[in-house]
Design an enzyme around this catalytic site. Sequence first.
Site, PDB file in Angstrom:
ATOM      1  N   ASP A  25       0.860  -1.185   0.000  1.00 24.75           N
ATOM      2  CA  ASP A  25       0.000   0.000   0.000  1.00 24.75           C
ATOM      3  C   ASP A  25       0.893   1.230   0.000  1.00 24.75           C
ATOM      4  OD1 ASP A  25      -2.281  -1.360   0.109  1.00 24.75           O
ATOM      5  OD2 ASP A  25      -2.618  -1.195   2.257  1.00 24.75           O
ATOM      6  N   THR A  35      -0.357   4.610   1.436  1.00 18.67           N
ATOM      7  CA  THR A  35      -0.622   5.429   2.620  1.00 18.67           C
ATOM      8  C   THR A  35      -0.234   4.702   3.891  1.00 18.67           C
ATOM      9  OG1 THR A  35      -2.443   6.383   1.423  1.00 18.67           O
ATOM     10  CG2 THR A  35      -2.402   6.764   3.789  1.00 18.67           C
ATOM     11  N   ASP A  92      -4.629  -2.939   4.922  1.00 19.72           N
ATOM     12  CA  ASP A  92      -5.144  -2.437   6.197  1.00 19.72           C
ATOM     13  C   ASP A  92      -6.657  -2.498   6.263  1.00 19.72           C
ATOM     14  OD1 ASP A  92      -5.680  -0.504   4.368  1.00 19.72           O
ATOM     15  OD2 ASP A  92      -4.487   1.073   5.310  1.00 19.72           O
ATOM     16  N   ASP A 132      -9.240  -5.792   2.129  1.00 21.13           N
ATOM     17  CA  ASP A 132      -7.958  -6.373   1.722  1.00 21.13           C
ATOM     18  C   ASP A 132      -7.865  -7.840   2.133  1.00 21.13           C
ATOM     19  OD1 ASP A 132      -6.889  -4.091   0.552  1.00 21.13           O
ATOM     20  OD2 ASP A 132      -6.191  -3.300   2.466  1.00 21.13           O
TER      21      ASP A 132
END
Length: 1175
Positions: free
Chosen positions: A453, A455, A775, A779
């Site tokens: 990811d 972020t 997160d 996912d």
Amino acid sequence: MANNSYSGVKNSTMEANHNGEFNCTLKDLRSLMELRGTEGITRIEESYRDIQGLCNRLKTSPVDGLSGQPADIEKRKTVFGQNLIPPKKPKTFLQLVWEALQDVTLIILEVAAVISLGLSFYHPPDAQREHCGKAAGGVEDENESEAGWIEGAAILLSVICVVLVTAFNDWSKEKQFRGLQNRIEQEQKFTVVRGGQVIQIPVAEIVVGDVAQIKYGDLLPADGILLQGNDLKIDESSLTGESDHVKKTLEKDPMLLSGTHVMEGSGKMLVTAVGVNSQTGIIFTLLGSDKKQDGSVENRKKAKAQDGAAMEMQPLNSDEGAEAEEKKKANLPKKEKSVLQGKLTKLAVQIGKAGLVASAITVIILVVRFVIDTFWVQNLPWIKECTPVYIQFFVKFFIIGVTVLVVAVPEGLPLAVTISLAYSVKKMMNDNNLVRHLDACETMGNATAICSDKTGTLTMNRMTVVQAYIGEKHYKKVPEPESIPSSSLDMLILGIAVNCAYTTKIMPPEKEGGLPSQVGNKTECALLGFAIDLKRDYQAIRNEVPEEKLYKVYTFNSVRKSMSTVLKMADGSYRMFSKGASEILLKKCCKILIANGEPKVFRPRDRDDMVKKVIEPMASEGLRTICLAYRDFPVSDGEPDWDNENDILTGLTCICVVGIEDPVRPEVPDAISKCQHAGITVRMVTGDNINTARAIATKCGILQPGDDFLCLEGKEFNRRIRNEKGEIEQERIDKIWPKLRVLARSSPTDKHTLVKGIIDSTVAEQRQVVAVTGDGTNDGPALKKADVGFAMGIAGTDVAKEASDIILTDDNFSSIVKAVMWGRNVYDSISKFLQFQLTVNVVAVIVAFTGACITQDSPLKAVQMLWVNLIMDTFASLALATEPPTESLLLRKPYGRNKPLISRTMMKNILGHGVYQLIIIFTLLFAGERLFDIDNGRNAPLHAPPSEHYTIVFNTFVLMQLFNEINARKIHGERNVFEGIFNNLIFCSIVFGTFVIQIVIVQFGGNPFSCVALSIDQWLWCTFLGFSSLLWGQVISSIPTSRLKFLKTAGHGTQKEEIPDEELEELEDMDEIDHAERELRRGQILWFRGLNRIQTQIRVVKAFRSSISLYEGLEKPESRSSIHNFMTHPEFRIEDSDQTDEHKGLYRKEVQGTMSFHRRQSGKDINDLCPLTLL
């Protein structure tokens, strides 16, 4: 109301009457929670008038919650129970001793020792003994002939030691494990409202009457009734097996059940049942605690049916569904079990078979030689009185055979794997990796791709608004409030305050002079921070418009990519505020606020201009762009159809567009370049705009200037991988993934598709091993599909954490690189141990076999062999498996799934040292008496005393292994075997400790160890011969491996094509190809079952049990008592068709039913790492 509802709490006279305090009983609440939907609403209306009535009876306030007074909380625990599930009683020490005794190899040794012991007390008259052959006679000293019982007794004693150590280690493991459980439970928190304050409390502290805040990604810790909800959708498949998400509203279905997952939205619930009284607790009680305890909490097959899961993820509980699933599974590619496990199992089975053959031949040769010598050469008749003497010989031969087998079987192997993983896991916790499944640690060493990811993982996840476009003006920094028209500013602040989750807040800095702390969603925190920068107080607006007054909320999800909140105005009209990804929301805007605060028509042409002049420049600087907009619904139009989202979310008026900065973590570029040098490809998968993603990827070093790598958006990616019918084709994915580096604007489904595509791909030489970070709740499928799933410890939802193998406690990408390093270190540690172990095994077996055949007795006695085998193996595995990793591990490419465990260099070392040791041992055996001028110890009679000759052979053998242990520290042909040796205190102390114990055994071991005290000269010679193996190691490393063409590798993984078709068909109903099962099915050899002995040795890990306990609880909680985690137990997913086939097979294996169940789910338990103990 919250304050006056506790008048009865302190009245102690009513304590005897359990329900006197509350006007509803535990039974009432239990029966209420068994109802669903409208039935539940009807019961609430009949019994309590409405939910407010229920709150009154439970003496709680829907707004302020409980008072939080300790007396009140205790009272509630007494009346309605605690939010705990009582743990199973631990096993007693005697039970553990009995379990350790259930080991075939130990039993064989015990039986042989008892027979030997019994026969040693039979003394035929001396006159007759002479008639029993040469070997029986020849004992002059009466005392020595009576010492025949010592060997049998010594073997029994060593077996008892092993059993007691095992039992003690199991007991201490259990004890520490329970302590760990309590720690884990205390760390699990949930948000409740008490005394009007929102606080987080441990899950076990939740009581009936609490008002809990629930949000996207939560696992509900108790049963409750919805008080207020925004777009709330729950996945109840863990209880009902239905994969569709259930929408929860006050009007239709307010019943919330423990163990279910919040998939969308947020809200508040009134807790009505906890612990064993909740729906999950009731099921658990029915199942009986024994079943539950052995199940794995940390099970990878759970939390199914997430948004966008691929078809294979859907649990079906109808019969037709299960049949369809079975057909479908036949076509799915099988996921292989842990790479290392497969290789080790195969190797161990091969070594074991060789050992079995060697031991059988040894016994046969000994018996045949004895028979020929006694009855043919000496031409003696079989006399009845001599029978016990002959039987003693046969028993002795049998013991020698068993001892050869004991040495041949590499019990230390699984132990080394366990210790290495255990040590790694313990140390990885310091590196912010919380390992939930032990084998994930080893798999990381083989990783070839990481899909990360953006972020929070690559960036700091501390977001701030740095640019804004308001009133037709682009501000490169946050504007002054005076420069914005007041009407636009009011609208903007109102929109930000009500259209950000009320759980998101900006709190004062924890330390003076620090940055304000951000609580909740970080993008929303950036907007709230923007409101503060504009010198406005968002909290004042929230106080005016509490969450209960929000008319309707459309929460953010991966499909909408926006969030909207509707307010009902005083005049009866409605106003909706929206925020979301700028390019998506701007398409829905038909007006924009201009410099004077008035709306102006916003045409597609204006939008294109804005994208080019505002959004793209922001994105190219790595900013995330968010559009804020609103829409008014006048009274004259009547009430809109709120369920028709497409009509609601159009005709918006754009207030402003902001650019949010999330800086790249300073350590990430370096970590990514380490990955690239280590042969690992890093890909960024993000929901952000492609320009933002590209800018961040360049800053991180994922993209280098001038590279021809691909950056795709989710839509384009889907277009390229699907055929005309919209089906995904593997060939199309194969054309894209090798060059793909950035996937932007991607949905969780895209992430899952990419991971699956890379794993199933056959274009690369090696099958790719993929690690994924995630997160969000959505996912889950990608995390489960990946070889290693990393969940975010800070930003991650409960669902993501459950689906993962490793939790990154600091959400930092550089921690993943540390996991790779540890994973590779595990692999190298196992190889080091293998190199050492196989040298010991080869030499010991050949010495015992040859010695037995030539001299009618093994030069290494049974007890000596047990010392060499049990202690040297155990200690060596501890010493070699705890070598700390070095940065140099990251300078080579991943080993890959098919690389043999024993490389040609290692094979050169094993054979080189083996030959050298055999030459020395045989020289001592056949010429030692002349070299040292001592008595010959060969061909000694049955109960002869120990000889100096054989003691020197034993001592030299052990010392050569001890020095060879130092050689084994290096497996890639390095010259300096001492490098970094003092960094590993365990290694140094074990080598020193073993040496000291060896001195004690030789000098004071006497008859039990068949040793005689040696002189200083003899000790010096033995030590010199041992030390010379270090010098010999230098000679071996001088020989180039490439010259030795005859060397073969060993310990390959099983290739799919090596498995016969009929076996593959048998494996069809299994989720994974379990190499251990395959090997064992080929012939359930008795000795192999005996390898359960390994389980006895595994507990040596507890020599540093304190370190293991930290992760072991994460593997197989036998006392998990918090209901919060309860639903993750496999027993509750009986309908999951993904597992049904497995279950059928598993429950057949009854006795260890639940344990094997646990084992099959990929959540590994410690024994699972020992392929040999699967039986």
